[in-house]
Design a protein around this motif. Structure first.
Motif, PDB file in Angstrom:
ATOM      1  N   UNK A 289      55.235  35.496  28.253  1.00 48.32           N
ATOM      2  CA  UNK A 289      54.322  34.477  27.748  1.00 48.32           C
ATOM      3  C   UNK A 289      53.442  33.923  28.856  1.00 48.32           C
ATOM      4  N   UNK A 290      54.005  33.760  30.035  1.00 45.58           N
ATOM      5  CA  UNK A 290      53.235  33.246  31.164  1.00 45.58           C
ATOM      6  C   UNK A 290      52.177  34.255  31.609  1.00 45.58           C
ATOM      7  N   UNK A 291      52.529  35.527  31.587  1.00 48.28           N
ATOM      8  CA  UNK A 291      51.554  36.566  31.930  1.00 48.28           C
ATOM      9  C   UNK A 291      50.386  36.534  30.949  1.00 48.28           C
ATOM     10  N   UNK A 292      50.688  36.471  29.659  1.00 48.57           N
ATOM     11  CA  UNK A 292      49.637  36.477  28.642  1.00 48.57           C
ATOM     12  C   UNK A 292      48.705  35.282  28.799  1.00 48.57           C
ATOM     13  N   UNK A 293      49.255  34.096  29.028  1.00 47.56           N
ATOM     14  CA  UNK A 293      48.430  32.901  29.143  1.00 47.56           C
ATOM     15  C   UNK A 293      47.627  32.894  30.441  1.00 47.56           C
ATOM     16  N   UNK A 294      48.240  33.325  31.537  1.00 43.58           N
ATOM     17  CA  UNK A 294      47.551  33.308  32.826  1.00 43.58           C
ATOM     18  C   UNK A 294      46.438  34.342  32.870  1.00 43.58           C
ATOM     19  N   UNK A 295      46.629  35.459  32.181  1.00 39.39           N
ATOM     20  CA  UNK A 295      45.612  36.513  32.163  1.00 39.39           C
ATOM     21  C   UNK A 295      44.314  36.051  31.509  1.00 39.39           C
ATOM     22  N   UNK A 296      44.365  34.962  30.744  1.00 35.73           N
ATOM     23  CA  UNK A 296      43.149  34.434  30.111  1.00 35.73           C
ATOM     24  C   UNK A 296      42.271  33.676  31.102  1.00 35.73           C
ATOM     25  N   UNK A 297      42.850  33.239  32.246  1.00 33.31           N
ATOM     26  CA  UNK A 297      42.092  32.404  33.173  1.00 33.31           C
ATOM     27  C   UNK A 297      42.106  32.923  34.609  1.00 33.31           C
ATOM     28  N   UNK A 298      42.731  34.074  34.842  1.00 36.98           N
ATOM     29  CA  UNK A 298      42.786  34.630  36.195  1.00 36.98           C
ATOM     30  C   UNK A 298      42.956  36.143  36.114  1.00 36.98           C
ATOM     31  N   UNK A 299      42.754  36.800  37.251  1.00 40.79           N
ATOM     32  CA  UNK A 299      42.982  38.246  37.332  1.00 40.79           C
ATOM     33  C   UNK A 299      44.482  38.473  37.538  1.00 40.79           C
ATOM     34  N   UNK A 300      45.126  39.047  36.541  1.00 38.06           N
ATOM     35  CA  UNK A 300      46.576  39.200  36.559  1.00 38.06           C
ATOM     36  C   UNK A 300      46.957  40.653  36.385  1.00 38.06           C
ATOM     37  N   UNK A 301      47.908  41.096  37.184  1.00 38.53           N
ATOM     38  CA  UNK A 301      48.589  42.362  36.946  1.00 38.53           C
ATOM     39  C   UNK A 301      50.084  42.095  37.053  1.00 38.53           C
ATOM     40  N   UNK A 302      50.891  43.090  36.716  1.00 37.58           N
ATOM     41  CA  UNK A 302      52.333  42.841  36.680  1.00 37.58           C
ATOM     42  C   UNK A 302      53.107  44.012  37.273  1.00 37.58           C
ATOM     43  N   UNK A 303      54.317  43.714  37.664  1.00 40.30           N
ATOM     44  CA  UNK A 303      55.263  44.720  38.138  1.00 40.30           C
ATOM     45  C   UNK A 303      56.265  44.988  37.028  1.00 40.30           C
ATOM     46  N   UNK A 304      56.531  46.266  36.762  1.00 39.72           N
ATOM     47  CA  UNK A 304      57.571  46.633  35.809  1.00 39.72           C
ATOM     48  C   UNK A 304      58.485  47.650  36.471  1.00 39.72           C
ATOM     49  N   UNK A 305      59.662  47.846  35.904  1.00 36.10           N
ATOM     50  CA  UNK A 305      60.592  48.842  36.437  1.00 36.10           C
ATOM     51  C   UNK A 305      60.941  49.909  35.402  1.00 36.10           C
ATOM     52  N   UNK A 306      60.428  49.762  34.175  1.00 32.63           N
ATOM     53  CA  UNK A 306      60.693  50.717  33.105  1.00 32.63           C
ATOM     54  C   UNK A 306      59.527  50.620  32.118  1.00 32.63           C
ATOM     55  N   UNK A 307      58.922  51.750  31.789  1.00 32.85           N
ATOM     56  CA  UNK A 307      57.751  51.720  30.902  1.00 32.85           C
ATOM     57  C   UNK A 307      58.103  51.175  29.523  1.00 32.85           C
ATOM     58  N   UNK A 308      59.366  51.202  29.142  1.00 31.00           N
ATOM     59  CA  UNK A 308      59.755  50.641  27.848  1.00 31.00           C
ATOM     60  C   UNK A 308      59.553  49.131  27.796  1.00 31.00           C
ATOM     61  N   UNK A 309      59.481  48.488  28.953  1.00 26.62           N
ATOM     62  CA  UNK A 309      59.226  47.050  28.986  1.00 26.62           C
ATOM     63  C   UNK A 309      57.841  46.709  28.441  1.00 26.62           C
ATOM     64  N   UNK A 310      56.932  47.657  28.484  1.00 23.91           N
ATOM     65  CA  UNK A 310      55.561  47.399  28.048  1.00 23.91           C
ATOM     66  C   UNK A 310      55.480  46.997  26.580  1.00 23.91           C
ATOM     67  N   UNK A 311      56.460  47.410  25.781  1.00 26.47           N
ATOM     68  CA  UNK A 311      56.446  47.067  24.353  1.00 26.47           C
ATOM     69  C   UNK A 311      56.556  45.563  24.131  1.00 26.47           C
TER      70      UNK A 311
ATOM     71  N   UNK B 194      50.071  27.931  32.277  1.00 28.92           N
ATOM     72  CA  UNK B 194      49.242  28.847  33.072  1.00 28.92           C
ATOM     73  C   UNK B 194      48.390  28.073  34.074  1.00 28.92           C
ATOM     74  N   UNK B 195      47.836  26.945  33.662  1.00 26.05           N
ATOM     75  CA  UNK B 195      47.044  26.136  34.599  1.00 26.05           C
ATOM     76  C   UNK B 195      47.918  25.618  35.739  1.00 26.05           C
ATOM     77  N   UNK B 196      49.128  25.219  35.404  1.00 30.39           N
ATOM     78  CA  UNK B 196      50.038  24.757  36.450  1.00 30.39           C
ATOM     79  C   UNK B 196      50.430  25.890  37.390  1.00 30.39           C
ATOM     80  N   UNK B 197      50.590  27.076  36.827  1.00 33.29           N
ATOM     81  CA  UNK B 197      50.913  28.225  37.670  1.00 33.29           C
ATOM     82  C   UNK B 197      49.771  28.520  38.636  1.00 33.29           C
TER      83      UNK B 197
END
Length: 361
Positions: free
Chosen positions: A24-46, A342-345
């Motif tokens: 949820x934090x990734x989704x909200x922050x991506x609306x106001x900043x350039x965000x990418x993420x680290x994953x360890x399993x492609x199944x997490x993308x779902x 997201x703003x606080x982050x």
């Protein structure tokens, strides 16, 4: 600002608290900043929003000790981890680490999904505060999700770093229920069945509620279910669902009399806010974090009193009281939003970057 958020704690099949918080934090922050993420399993993308990602090692792998070497190459302005355990040896980037709560110092039983060696380390880790201090002091800024946890961090002097609140929030996108439509004769529990969650008091209280059905929604092991079923009073209506979908959960929240949590310790209590956002009244144990989250919208009871729990359910059979609690619940839930988190982050990330640059030679 280019922010990388560690999403490797995302579950593969369904969210738990940490997993949902991060996604949820990734989704909200991506609306106001350039965000990418680290994953360890492609199944997490779902279970994650559609933002750029990098596939690296599991956070439970021995390779985690050296993960900063991989992250250095990604040229982030700031890296944010929704846990405090991310490897940092040799890092060249500003880092925000997150401590959600201190539950496991008082209740040290580890989550059952962790591998056996990790469970052993978990118990050893929570026998003293110095390992926590070591982890947190590697960050430039420490984030936490509540003022309650921030106060405990200060009380036990767990870090020399600034502590900033980046709170939890409900999943919006649904309309609150019509408070005039009333409720069916059910109550819901959403959460794990670890001992500190105190489901036992709830089950014992059902002795005084023979005409009310208690629905336990979360997944549960056969062994734990057998323990709780042995406590069920004769004639009590108790259903173990062993997991429900988000849609099923929302539908039940839209009909039930109340959501109940009698936990003795929490980092936040997200089910309370989720229920309130639906206009569903909440009955909760009288502990500081629930007071912080629920304010005057929640019915508070002593966590060791089945009688107080049952009485609180009976009070909500008053249609006017139930309607008033439903309306106040929606108002209270509106105080929490992922956009504000997201703003606080972003503020915490900017502070981490500034502090990191000050320390550079």
């Amino acid at each position: 600002m280019k922010i990388i958020i560690d999403a490797r704690f995302t579950r593969l099949d369904h969210h738990d608290g940490i997993s949902r918080y991060g996604a949820s934090l990734i989704a909200a922050t991506a609306k106001i900043a350039e965000v990418s993420m680290l994953i360890s399993d492609v199944r997490q993308l779902a279970l994650l929003p559609n933002v750029p990602y990098t596939l690296i090692n599991s956070p439970l792998s021995p390779a985690e000790l050296f993960v900063a070497r991989k992250v250095n190459a990604l040229d982030a302005d700031v890296v944010v981890c929704p846990m405090q355990t991310m490897g940092s040896w040799g890092r060249k980037y500003p880092l925000v680490l997150t401590l959600h709560d201190l539950i496991y110092y008082e209740h040290p039983a580890p989550p059952g999904f962790l591998p056996a060696p990790v469970r052993v380390l978990w118990r050893l880790y929570h026998r003293a505060f110095w390992p926590q201090r070591f982890l947190l002091n590697r960050a430039d800024v420490v984030a936490t999700i509540s003022a309650t946890t921030a106060a405990l961090i200060s009380k036990y002097q767990l870090t020399r770093r600034p502590v900033r609140i980046v709170g939890n929030a409900p999943q919006h996108g649904h309309a609150p229920r019509d408070p005039g439509s009333g409720a069916d004769k059910t109550i819901l529990y959403m959460g794990s069945f670890m001992p500190y969650k105190n489901v036992e008091t709830m089950i014992r209280g059902m002795a005084e509620l023979p005409d009310i059905s208690l629905h336990l929604l979360s997944r549960i092991t056969p062994e734990r279910r057998a323990e709780l079923e042995a406590l069920a009073p004769a004639g009590a209506s108790i259903t173990f669902h062993n997991g429900v979908t988000d849609a099923e959960y929302e539908a039940m929240l839209g009909r039930t009399t109340a959501l109940v949590s009698l936990s003795k310790a929490e980092g936040y209590g997200l089910p309370l806010v989720e229920a309130m956002s639906h206009g569903t009244p909440v009955i909760a144990s009288d502990i500081p974090i629930f007071r912080e989250v629920g304010g005057d919208a929640v019915s508070y009871v002593h966590p060791d009193s089945p009688q107080e729990f049952a009485a609180a359910v009976r009070q909500l059979e008053d249609a006017e009281l139930w309607k008033a609690r439903s309306l106040r619940s929606v108002e209270r839930a509106a105080d929490f939003s992922w956009d504000e988190s997201a703003r606080r982050l972003l503020d915490a990330a900017a502070e981490a970057k500034e502090l990191h640059e000050r320390r550079r030679p």
